[in-house]
Design an enzyme around this catalytic site. Structure first.
Site, PDB file in Angstrom:
ATOM      1  N   ASP A   1      38.983  42.559  41.784  1.00  0.00           N
ATOM      2  CA  ASP A   1      39.829  42.869  42.793  1.00  0.00           C
ATOM      3  C   ASP A   1      39.782  41.877  44.104  1.00  0.00           C
ATOM      4  O   ASP A   1      39.435  42.483  45.102  1.00  0.00           O
ATOM      5  CB  ASP A   1      40.121  44.495  43.127  1.00  0.00           C
ATOM      6  CG  ASP A   1      41.278  44.714  44.152  1.00  0.00           C
ATOM      7  OD1 ASP A   1      41.954  43.683  44.516  1.00  0.00           O
ATOM      8  OD2 ASP A   1      41.268  45.820  44.584  1.00  0.00           O
ATOM      9  N   SER A   2      39.964  40.584  43.871  1.00  0.00           N
ATOM     10  CA  SER A   2      39.617  39.817  44.765  1.00  0.00           C
ATOM     11  C   SER A   2      40.602  39.059  45.396  1.00  0.00           C
ATOM     12  O   SER A   2      42.081  39.145  44.936  1.00  0.00           O
ATOM     13  CB  SER A   2      38.475  38.715  44.125  1.00  0.00           C
ATOM     14  OG  SER A   2      39.357  37.789  43.315  1.00  0.00           O
TER      15      SER A   2
HETATM   16  N1  SAM Z   1      44.890  43.018  46.045  1.00  0.00           N
HETATM   17  C1  SAM Z   1      44.585  41.838  46.663  1.00  0.00           C
HETATM   18  C2  SAM Z   1      45.097  40.637  46.398  1.00  0.00           C
HETATM   19  O1  SAM Z   1      45.388  40.267  45.087  1.00  0.00           O
HETATM   20  O2  SAM Z   1      45.607  40.077  47.329  1.00  0.00           O
HETATM   21  C3  SAM Z   1      43.190  41.809  46.732  1.00  0.00           C
HETATM   22  C4  SAM Z   1      42.579  42.794  47.932  1.00  0.00           C
HETATM   23  S1  SAM Z   1      41.066  43.081  48.457  1.00  0.00           S
HETATM   24  C5  SAM Z   1      41.435  43.134  50.046  1.00  0.00           C
HETATM   25  C6  SAM Z   1      39.967  41.238  48.177  1.00  0.00           C
HETATM   26  C7  SAM Z   1      38.723  41.258  48.651  1.00  0.00           C
HETATM   27  O3  SAM Z   1      38.095  40.373  48.128  1.00  0.00           O
HETATM   28  C8  SAM Z   1      38.728  41.070  50.379  1.00  0.00           C
HETATM   29  O4  SAM Z   1      38.296  41.822  50.888  1.00  0.00           O
HETATM   30  C9  SAM Z   1      37.462  39.858  49.961  1.00  0.00           C
HETATM   31  O5  SAM Z   1      36.570  39.970  51.106  1.00  0.00           O
HETATM   32  C10 SAM Z   1      36.786  40.237  48.748  1.00  0.00           C
HETATM   33  N2  SAM Z   1      36.112  39.121  48.072  1.00  0.00           N
HETATM   34  C11 SAM Z   1      36.192  37.971  47.841  1.00  0.00           C
HETATM   35  N3  SAM Z   1      35.352  37.115  47.454  1.00  0.00           N
HETATM   36  C12 SAM Z   1      34.472  38.236  47.192  1.00  0.00           C
HETATM   37  C13 SAM Z   1      33.169  38.181  46.624  1.00  0.00           C
HETATM   38  N4  SAM Z   1      32.304  36.981  46.163  1.00  0.00           N
HETATM   39  N5  SAM Z   1      32.075  39.470  46.384  1.00  0.00           N
HETATM   40  C14 SAM Z   1      32.915  40.444  46.778  1.00  0.00           C
HETATM   41  N6  SAM Z   1      34.356  40.648  47.513  1.00  0.00           N
HETATM   42  C15 SAM Z   1      34.827  39.520  47.541  1.00  0.00           C
END
Ligand code: SAM
Length: 282
Positions: free
Chosen positions: A162-163
């Site tokens: 969910d990134s």
């Molecule tokens: N629903 C959303 C979208 O598709 O736009 C995604 C929501 S969620 C807030 C996305 C999260 O992924 C962010 O908070 C970001 O910090 C996290 N993220 C990005 N790369 C990551 C990684 N390598 N490991 C863990 N989290 C990560």
């Protein structure tokens, strides 16, 4: 008596290209913070309630988050044979995915989010959506999901990526090396799913996810959903497994606000231009 008119209105716009943007009229900007990883903004909008954006792209709004969170959890849960109980969420710092997994009866969820500030901000501005983070069945780790999948020996029924989109810290979540490690974490019949962007505006996210998964898993499928506040409203998810990807009867799964058994069948039926994108990349 003269009535003062407010002539300047406030808008938040997500730019899709130099020539196109989606704009939300906002009552207020509640937060703007630069973290070690990205910029987080929270707006109170007129039509969609509170909205969180990261680096200018909409992550969730109170009004339509249910579509994304149901579709990223309920579709793979319906394909898993039996009832999935153990989930890993990579990203998902708003807590919406973990909260939805608890609703589905998962008894253990590990949520690995790289940016602790996304979690803190979500707890403050989206207390209901992020409530999983105060539940003892959820273990929150503030860490890089890529590092976590390399290091852990824990096994899961469902891994949910969910990134953010495939730039910055999320870039490494869209390559085959990452999925090689994810595969080792799956229980028998386990699945991994990722959000794979807008097929219309972000074909690269879809093709990257597809080719990364196909390099590792024999079974890969893309499905779609209507999410009004994401680019074009037409959004894709891609799921992979060593087992066949046939939805079971999943009679234990309740209907959601978006998900139901007809949606489960229909969401895998792809328009020709999406099929062509996937084919061209094989
Ligand atoms: N629903 C959303 C979208 O598709 O736009 C995604 C929501 S969620 C807030 C996305 C999260 O992924 C962010 O908070 C970001 O910090 C996290 N993220 C990005 N790369 C990551 C990684 N390598 N490991 C863990 N989290 C990560």
């Amino acid at each position: 008596m003269k009535i003062a008119m407010k002539l300047i209105e406030n808008w938040f716009s997500e730019r899709y290209s130099d020539n196109l943007q989606l704009s939300f009229r906002v009552m207020d900007q509640l937060l703007s913070v630069k973290t070690d990883f990205q910029r987080i903004d929270i707006f109170e909008t007129y039509d969609f309630g509170k909205l969180m954006s990261i680096d200018g792209t909409v992550q969730l709004t109170e009004r339509d988050e249910f579509v994304y969170h149901e579709m990223i959890t309920m579709v793979p849960s319906a394909i898993f044979r039996g009832r999935p109980k153990k989930g890993l969420v990579i990203g998902g710092g708003d807590g919406g995915t973990a909260s939805q997994l608890l609703k589905l009866g998962f008894d253990h969820v590990v949520n690995v989010e790289i940016d602790g500030q996304v979690v803190e901000v979500s707890k403050k501005y989206f207390p209901d959506i992020s409530k999983a983070f105060s539940d003892s069945r959820v273990k929150l780790l503030v860490d890089d999901g890529i590092k976590f999948v390399h290091d852990t020996d824990e096994k899961f029924d469902l891994v949910i990526v969910d990134s953010t989109d495939p730039v910055g810290p999320a870039e490494g979540l869209f390559n085959s090396n990452f999925y090689k490690y994810v595969r080792k974490l799956l229980n028998k019949g386990g699945l991994v799913v990722t959000q794979s962007g807008s097929p219309f505006y972000q074909p690269k996210a879809l093709t990257l996810a597809n080719s990364a998964m196909k390099a590792v898993f024999p079974n890969v499928a893309t499905y779609t959903a209507f999410i009004p506040t994401y680019p074009s409203g037409f959004w894709s998810f891609t799921v992979a497994s060593d087992s066949e990807l046939q939805p079971g009867d999943a009679s234990w799964l309740p209907d959601g606000k978006y998900f139901n058994k007809e949606v489960l069948k229909g969401c895998f039926m792809l328009p020709e231009f999406v099929k062509a994108l996937i084919r061209e990349n094989e």
